[in-house]
Design a protein around this motif. Structure first.
Motif, PDB file in Angstrom:
ATOM      1  N   VAL A  74     -69.675  98.314  -1.558  1.00  0.00           N
ATOM      2  CA  VAL A  74     -69.895  97.663  -3.140  1.00  0.00           C
ATOM      3  C   VAL A  74     -69.372  96.614  -3.413  1.00  0.00           C
ATOM      4  CG1 VAL A  74     -70.879  99.803  -4.137  1.00  0.00           C
ATOM      5  CG2 VAL A  74     -68.531  98.734  -4.283  1.00  0.00           C
ATOM      6  N   ASN A  75     -69.543  95.373  -3.333  1.00  0.00           N
ATOM      7  CA  ASN A  75     -68.559  94.552  -3.995  1.00  0.00           C
ATOM      8  C   ASN A  75     -68.160  94.381  -5.481  1.00  0.00           C
ATOM      9  OD1 ASN A  75     -69.170  92.481  -2.163  1.00  0.00           O
ATOM     10  ND2 ASN A  75     -71.289  91.783  -2.916  1.00  0.00           N
ATOM     11  N   LEU A  76     -66.578  93.985  -5.514  1.00  0.00           N
ATOM     12  CA  LEU A  76     -66.024  94.274  -7.434  1.00  0.00           C
ATOM     13  C   LEU A  76     -65.744  92.672  -7.556  1.00  0.00           C
ATOM     14  CD1 LEU A  76     -65.006  96.537  -8.260  1.00  0.00           C
ATOM     15  CD2 LEU A  76     -62.937  96.176  -7.581  1.00  0.00           C
ATOM     16  N   MET A  77     -66.248  92.926  -9.454  1.00  0.00           N
ATOM     17  CA  MET A  77     -66.185  91.373  -9.921  1.00  0.00           C
ATOM     18  C   MET A  77     -65.513  91.696 -11.003  1.00  0.00           C
ATOM     19  SD  MET A  77     -70.408  90.605  -9.041  1.00  0.00           S
ATOM     20  CE  MET A  77     -69.877  92.495  -9.045  1.00  0.00           C
TER      21      MET A  77
ATOM     22  N   LEU B 205     -62.253 105.373  -9.994  1.00  0.00           N
ATOM     23  CA  LEU B 205     -61.534 104.396  -9.707  1.00  0.00           C
ATOM     24  C   LEU B 205     -61.080 103.196 -10.210  1.00  0.00           C
ATOM     25  CD1 LEU B 205     -62.583 105.411  -5.336  1.00  0.00           C
ATOM     26  CD2 LEU B 205     -60.291 105.706  -6.334  1.00  0.00           C
ATOM     27  N   ILE B 206     -62.581 102.357 -10.539  1.00  0.00           N
ATOM     28  CA  ILE B 206     -62.152 101.522 -11.344  1.00  0.00           C
ATOM     29  C   ILE B 206     -61.180 101.350 -12.409  1.00  0.00           C
ATOM     30  CG2 ILE B 206     -63.402  99.824 -13.212  1.00  0.00           C
ATOM     31  CD1 ILE B 206     -65.390  99.361 -11.464  1.00  0.00           C
ATOM     32  N   LYS B 207     -61.410 103.128 -13.278  1.00  0.00           N
ATOM     33  CA  LYS B 207     -60.699 103.118 -14.438  1.00  0.00           C
ATOM     34  C   LYS B 207     -59.021 103.154 -13.560  1.00  0.00           C
ATOM     35  CE  LYS B 207     -60.213 105.556 -18.642  1.00  0.00           C
ATOM     36  NZ  LYS B 207     -60.686 107.726 -19.329  1.00  0.00           N
ATOM     37  N   ALA B 208     -58.573 103.869 -12.698  1.00  0.00           N
ATOM     38  CA  ALA B 208     -57.544 103.988 -12.615  1.00  0.00           C
ATOM     39  C   ALA B 208     -56.720 102.495 -11.788  1.00  0.00           C
ATOM     40  CB  ALA B 208     -57.384 105.082 -11.019  1.00  0.00           C
ATOM     41  N   ARG B 209     -57.842 101.661 -10.693  1.00  0.00           N
ATOM     42  CA  ARG B 209     -57.292 100.708 -11.078  1.00  0.00           C
ATOM     43  C   ARG B 209     -56.741  99.411 -11.588  1.00  0.00           C
ATOM     44  NH1 ARG B 209     -60.299  95.319 -10.011  1.00  0.00           N
ATOM     45  NH2 ARG B 209     -59.199  93.867  -8.471  1.00  0.00           N
ATOM     46  N   ASN B 210     -57.364  99.784 -12.781  1.00  0.00           N
ATOM     47  CA  ASN B 210     -57.486  98.996 -14.271  1.00  0.00           C
ATOM     48  C   ASN B 210     -55.862  99.065 -14.910  1.00  0.00           C
ATOM     49  OD1 ASN B 210     -59.673  97.536 -13.793  1.00  0.00           O
ATOM     50  ND2 ASN B 210     -60.478  98.847 -15.305  1.00  0.00           N
TER      51      ASN B 210
ATOM     52  N   GLY C 145     -64.770  92.766 -18.191  1.00  0.00           N
ATOM     53  CA  GLY C 145     -64.329  93.962 -17.954  1.00  0.00           C
ATOM     54  C   GLY C 145     -65.081  93.657 -16.296  1.00  0.00           C
ATOM     55  N   THR C 146     -64.326  94.840 -15.841  1.00  0.00           N
ATOM     56  CA  THR C 146     -65.090  94.934 -13.918  1.00  0.00           C
ATOM     57  C   THR C 146     -65.865  95.632 -13.702  1.00  0.00           C
ATOM     58  OG1 THR C 146     -62.288  94.915 -13.564  1.00  0.00           O
ATOM     59  CG2 THR C 146     -63.833  95.759 -11.992  1.00  0.00           C
ATOM     60  N   PHE C 147     -66.996  94.773 -13.274  1.00  0.00           N
ATOM     61  CA  PHE C 147     -68.082  95.120 -12.938  1.00  0.00           C
ATOM     62  C   PHE C 147     -68.781  95.516 -11.351  1.00  0.00           C
ATOM     63  CE2 PHE C 147     -68.724  93.271 -16.859  1.00  0.00           C
ATOM     64  CZ  PHE C 147     -68.676  94.145 -17.391  1.00  0.00           C
ATOM     65  N   TRP C 148     -69.172  96.274 -10.285  1.00  0.00           N
ATOM     66  CA  TRP C 148     -69.541  96.505  -9.536  1.00  0.00           C
ATOM     67  C   TRP C 148     -70.582  96.645  -8.981  1.00  0.00           C
ATOM     68  CZ3 TRP C 148     -72.054 100.930  -7.066  1.00  0.00           C
ATOM     69  CH2 TRP C 148     -72.285 102.016  -8.133  1.00  0.00           C
TER      70      TRP C 148
ATOM     71  N   ASP D 196     -54.112  97.558  -5.959  1.00  0.00           N
ATOM     72  CA  ASP D 196     -54.909  96.380  -4.466  1.00  0.00           C
ATOM     73  C   ASP D 196     -55.787  98.025  -3.526  1.00  0.00           C
ATOM     74  OD1 ASP D 196     -54.700  93.641  -5.130  1.00  0.00           O
ATOM     75  OD2 ASP D 196     -52.949  94.005  -3.871  1.00  0.00           O
ATOM     76  N   THR D 197     -54.366  99.197  -3.278  1.00  0.00           N
ATOM     77  CA  THR D 197     -55.099  99.877  -2.751  1.00  0.00           C
ATOM     78  C   THR D 197     -56.332 100.839  -2.905  1.00  0.00           C
ATOM     79  OG1 THR D 197     -52.994 100.757  -1.594  1.00  0.00           O
ATOM     80  CG2 THR D 197     -54.230 102.349  -2.051  1.00  0.00           C
ATOM     81  N   LEU D 198     -56.049 100.766  -4.478  1.00  0.00           N
ATOM     82  CA  LEU D 198     -57.937 101.541  -4.552  1.00  0.00           C
ATOM     83  C   LEU D 198     -58.302 100.329  -5.006  1.00  0.00           C
ATOM     84  CD1 LEU D 198     -55.807 102.544  -8.311  1.00  0.00           C
ATOM     85  CD2 LEU D 198     -56.901 103.887  -6.360  1.00  0.00           C
ATOM     86  N   ARG D 199     -58.209  99.408  -4.746  1.00  0.00           N
ATOM     87  CA  ARG D 199     -59.550  97.506  -4.197  1.00  0.00           C
ATOM     88  C   ARG D 199     -59.671  98.399  -3.450  1.00  0.00           C
ATOM     89  NH1 ARG D 199     -60.579  93.438  -2.585  1.00  0.00           N
ATOM     90  NH2 ARG D 199     -62.202  91.577  -3.751  1.00  0.00           N
TER      91      ARG D 199
END
Length: 466
Positions: free
Chosen positions: A452-455, A424-429, A460-463, A441-444
């Motif tokens: 989980v928290n998303l950063m 999902l993170i890859k799709a969001r990016n 890059g994007t981490f969680w 935003d929907t994927l987030r």
């Protein structure tokens, strides 16, 4: 560097037998069952010792044996209708996997008893030739403890009739109750090995002495090796008998220094399979991250008995969390190459017989100080780089902080769910790159629904798990 010698019962300055080199032997597992917390504690202690020795510039040859000849192994093979090698290979592999999970590095060499039979036979023959061993009419070969004037000099104890010397039933032909088996004759159809003394199996105590002589021993020094280690339960009779065999069978004593780690208790009670509280490491790893277990099991001095309980483990995890939160705060920065005062003081603490309490106090102080300065001003570039250097040194010396700081806080999320989150993170990016912010935003929101928290960071994007 100073270490506590279990035989002399005092701290001694460490002086190697050969300049710049250290030979270390530690008794490893008998591979017939899963590793328990006692195995983990001992492995961690001598992993730390090896790291400290190397940090002092020593070239360390570390040997930890695998006992793959034992009546318990044979019993399990018969019960499960499997070949001996199938049993020993399985438990050796699981031992390695579980040790890796808690950050224990592989030893330099890991000799197996089955590969050292010739050395065992050779040592037995030397002991017979020198009058320190005898063969009974049943075909067993025993070490004659009365022939060794220094017997019990290692453990400093009085011999009692009740002292258990062997893992097998003793022969009625023994000269003294304290004599122990070097070779056990086997007349049935079970697993045996050929020897000049007849078909049989080697004694447990003999195995380590022979493997040390074959794989590690110096030939031109008063002692075979620099340091011999193991759990406190091995001091007698195992290490006592090892020392006697080597002393009487060769031209040197066994070890210059002896180190023993304390027992592991479960909720205040000594760990024992007979009590039903033998906490297997594999079970602990289902509940806790391996590095959390490493941090906890190393959090008290190695010679002290360790009381494993969930309350202290939870408190220990919070202490390790602080290190990772600082690492996350500085994520992506390169460490400086300069020596720091902290690194010098940390090694000094561990050079004092591995004083881990002082080492952890220094780490707590460094973390607190770095956070306070960064709170005031986050622009201290040199402080940040020095702090990263300190964290890297902690990782090298103690094995703490080795994970990606974001991934560390993901423990408890199963691999299938991790895969879904990362997808999902890859799709969001991808959606963000296409400026499809509504989809992003929907994927987030979907990612956050996993708890989980998303950063989003420059790296890059981490969680992480809540």
């Amino acid at each position: 560097m100073h270490i506590f010698d279990s035989v002399q019962k005092t701290k001694r300055k460490f002086t190697p037998l050969k300049e710049g080199k250290v030979s270390l032997y530690v008794c490893g597992p008998t591979v017939y069952d899963d590793a328990h917390l006692g195995h983990a504690k001992s492995a961690l202690v001598f992993d730390l010792l090896t790291r400290v020795l190397r940090a002092n510039g020593y070239d360390v040859t570390y040997a930890r044996n695998i006992t793959d000849i034992d009546d318990k192994i044979i019993k399990k093979a018969i019960e499960q209708k499997k070949e001996i090698k199938e049993i020993t290979d399985f438990y050796t592999e699981t031992f390695h996997t579980e040790m890796e999970a808690i950050g224990v590095k592989r030893p330099t060499i890991e000799p197996k008893a089955t590969h050292s039979l010739e050395a065992m036979v050779d040592l037995i023959q030397k002991l017979i030739d020198k009058g320190h061993a005898y063969q009974t009419p049943e075909g067993d070969v025993y070490f004659d403890t009365a022939s060794d004037s220094e017997y019990l000099s290692l453990s400093h104890r009085m011999q009692n009739e009740e002292d258990k010397q062997e893992r097998v039933v003793s022969s009625t032909y023994k000269k003294n109750h304290a004599d122990f088996a070097l070779w056990k004759s086997v007349k049935d159809n079970s697993i045996t090995f050929s020897s000049p003394f007849g078909a049989g199996r080697p004694g447990w105590h003999l195995e380590c002495s022979a493997m040390i002589e074959k794989h590690l021993a110096y030939r031109d020094t008063p002692f075979a090796i620099d340091i011999h280690g193991g759990g406190a339960d091995l001091l007698f009779p195992h290490h006592e008998n090892e020392a006697a065999q080597t002393r009487c069978g060769t031209n040197h004593a066994l070890s210059n220094y002896w180190m023993h780690n304390g027992f592991v208790n479960i909720e205040g009670e000594k760990m024992s399979k007979s009590l039903g509280n033998s906490f297997f490491l594999k079970d602990a790893l289902k509940e806790y991250d391996g590095e959390v277990l490493r941090f906890y099991l190393l959090s008290t001095h190695y010679r002290s008995n360790f009381n494993f309980n969930t309350q202290d483990l939870a408190a220990s995890k919070k202490r390790l969390d602080k290190l990772y939160r600082l690492k996350k705060r500085l994520f992506g920065l390169a460490p400086c190459s300069d020596e720091t005062t902290f690194k010098k003081e940390l090694l000094e603490a561990l050079n004092d017989d591995m004083n881990v309490s002082s080492a952890l106090a220094l780490i707590d102080e460094m973390i607190s100080g770095a956070n306070e300065t960064l709170d005031i001003s986050g622009k201290h570039k040199q402080l940040k780089r020095e702090t990263m250097a300190n964290l890297a040194y902690i990782e090298e010396l103690l094995g703490f902080g080795v994970k990606n700081p974001f991934e560390y806080f993901q423990f408890g999320i199963d691999e299938d769910t991790k895969g879904k989150i990362n997808f999902l993170i890859k799709a969001r990016n991808g959606a963000k790159a296409e400026k499809n912010f509504e989809l992003a935003d929907t994927l987030r929101d979907k990612i956050l629904s996993y708890g989980v928290n998303l950063m989003d960071t420059p790296q890059g994007t981490f969680w992480e798990k809540f």
